[in-house]
Design a protein around this motif. Structure first.
Motif, mmCIF file in Angstrom:
data_model
loop_
_atom_site.group_PDB
_atom_site.id
_atom_site.type_symbol
_atom_site.label_atom_id
_atom_site.label_comp_id
_atom_site.label_asym_id
_atom_site.label_seq_id
_atom_site.Cartn_x
_atom_site.Cartn_y
_atom_site.Cartn_z
ATOM 1 N N THR A 247 0.832 -1.215 0.000
ATOM 2 C CA THR A 247 0.000 0.000 0.000
ATOM 3 C C THR A 247 0.859 1.254 0.000
ATOM 4 O O THR A 247 0.478 2.278 -0.581
ATOM 5 C CB THR A 247 -0.930 0.015 1.225
ATOM 6 N N GLY A 248 2.041 1.180 0.620
ATOM 7 C CA GLY A 248 2.941 2.334 0.581
ATOM 8 C C GLY A 248 3.394 2.650 -0.833
ATOM 9 O O GLY A 248 3.408 3.811 -1.250
ATOM 10 N N LEU A 249 3.759 1.620 -1.589
ATOM 11 C CA LEU A 249 4.144 1.825 -2.987
ATOM 12 C C LEU A 249 2.976 2.353 -3.812
ATOM 13 O O LEU A 249 3.152 3.180 -4.715
ATOM 14 C CB LEU A 249 4.664 0.513 -3.575
ATOM 15 N N ASP A 250 1.769 1.882 -3.516
ATOM 16 C CA ASP A 250 0.591 2.354 -4.251
ATOM 17 C C ASP A 250 0.344 3.836 -3.970
ATOM 18 O O ASP A 250 -0.020 4.593 -4.878
ATOM 19 C CB ASP A 250 -0.630 1.528 -3.858
ATOM 20 N N TYR A 251 0.536 4.264 -2.727
ATOM 21 C CA TYR A 251 0.376 5.680 -2.404
ATOM 22 C C TYR A 251 1.415 6.533 -3.114
ATOM 23 O O TYR A 251 1.121 7.652 -3.556
ATOM 24 C CB TYR A 251 0.464 5.895 -0.892
ATOM 25 N N VAL A 252 2.632 6.016 -3.236
ATOM 26 C CA VAL A 252 3.666 6.743 -3.979
ATOM 27 C C VAL A 252 3.251 6.908 -5.441
ATOM 28 O O VAL A 252 3.409 7.976 -6.041
ATOM 29 C CB VAL A 252 5.021 6.011 -3.865
ATOM 30 N N ARG A 253 2.719 5.836 -6.037
ATOM 31 C CA ARG A 253 2.253 5.910 -7.424
ATOM 32 C C ARG A 253 1.133 6.941 -7.559
ATOM 33 O O ARG A 253 1.133 7.762 -8.496
ATOM 34 C CB ARG A 253 1.753 4.530 -7.867
#
Length: 275
Positions: A247-253
């Motif tokens: 989810t952290g990577l998704d928020y970055v995207r």
């Protein structure tokens, strides 16, 4: 031809006009009163009683009772919104107070007493439950304040961070797990502030699932569990770590997309103004 004296005619017409006015005031004028009243110029014309202007629809109801002006309602709502001492903020303050209390209970008697760990778990559970309610109350009843916007995420990170640090300090949880979870939470919070000029990154379902899984996993580690429950909490924490990273990577995207879109919209608006 014998004429009627002017005084008598005036008196008769005045009497009939007075009777006509009295009857009209009662709601029904006699048939003979109208011609007599029109024939005489002296008396005032008969007509309905003075009409009382009703209050506007926004200030009076169907029963005629006065209602508060719309401006007063808006003023009252603004006062409620500006008040720090509302239910949502009080729950947030309770979470902040629970943080030092949780740490004391967690480390009491060396940090390995099952009774004290159970009390620490109760404090942690209360903090997690209030986290679910304060945001819902603030949005539902329009209790959002500047204090709540700042204090709510601080309280969330404080109770979770305190639990993770205590568990790692006691040797119950590897330090790298604490570093991954806290690094992700602080990094995403900072990222939200950096891109807020372009828009707000909404909370995703994955993010909500991550929060729930983290709470359950940390809560299980706070309790002095043994046997198969200790094995189960390891796997729950493993799922929480995976959801934290994904989810952290998704928020970055999402932040990168939001920033590019915001820059493009600003450039397009600038071109339109120049043309």
């Amino acid at each position: 031809m014998t004429g009627v004296p002017a005084s008598a005619a005036g008196g008769s017409s005045g009497a009939q006009g007075a009777r006509g006015s009295a009857a009209a005031a009662d709601g029904a004028a006699p048939a003979a009163a109208a011609p007599a009243a029109s024939a005489s110029a002296a008396p005032a014309p008969a007509g309905p009683s003075p009409v009382t202007v009703p209050a506007p629809a926004s200030d009076a109801g169907a029963t005629g009772e006065a209602r508060p002006a719309r401006g007063k309602k808006i003023t009252a709502a603004a006062v409620n919104q500006a008040s720090v001492w509302n239910v949502a903020n009080l729950l947030t303050m309770l979470r902040l107070v629970l943080v030092p209390g949780f740490v004391v209970l967690m480390l009491e008697n060396g940090g390995y007493d099952p009774a004290w760990r159970s009390l620490a778990w109760a404090a942690f559970a209360i903090a997690m439950i209030t986290d679910l309610f304060d945001g819902h109350l603030a949005r539902t009843y329009n209790l959002v304040t500047d204090f709540g916007k700042i204090a709510d995420p601080i309280a969330d990170k404080a109770i979770m961070g305190a639990a993770l640090v205590c568990l790692s300090a006691l040797g119950d949880l590897p330090w790298w797990v604490t570093a991954v979870i806290l690094g992700r939470e602080l990094g995403i919070t900072l990222l939200r502030f950096l891109v807020i000029r372009y828009g707000v990154i909404p909370a995703s379902r994955g993010g909500k699932l991550k929060t729930l899984t983290q709470g359950v996993a940390v809560g299980m580690y706070v309790l002095a569990l043994t046997g198969w429950l200790a094995t189960l909490r390891f796997w729950v924490m493993a799922v929480a770590v995976v959801l934290t990273v994904v989810t952290g990577l998704d928020y970055v995207r999402q932040a990168m997309v939001l920033r590019r879109r915001g820059i493009a919209e600003r450039a397009a608006a600038l071109e339109e103004t120049e043309e």
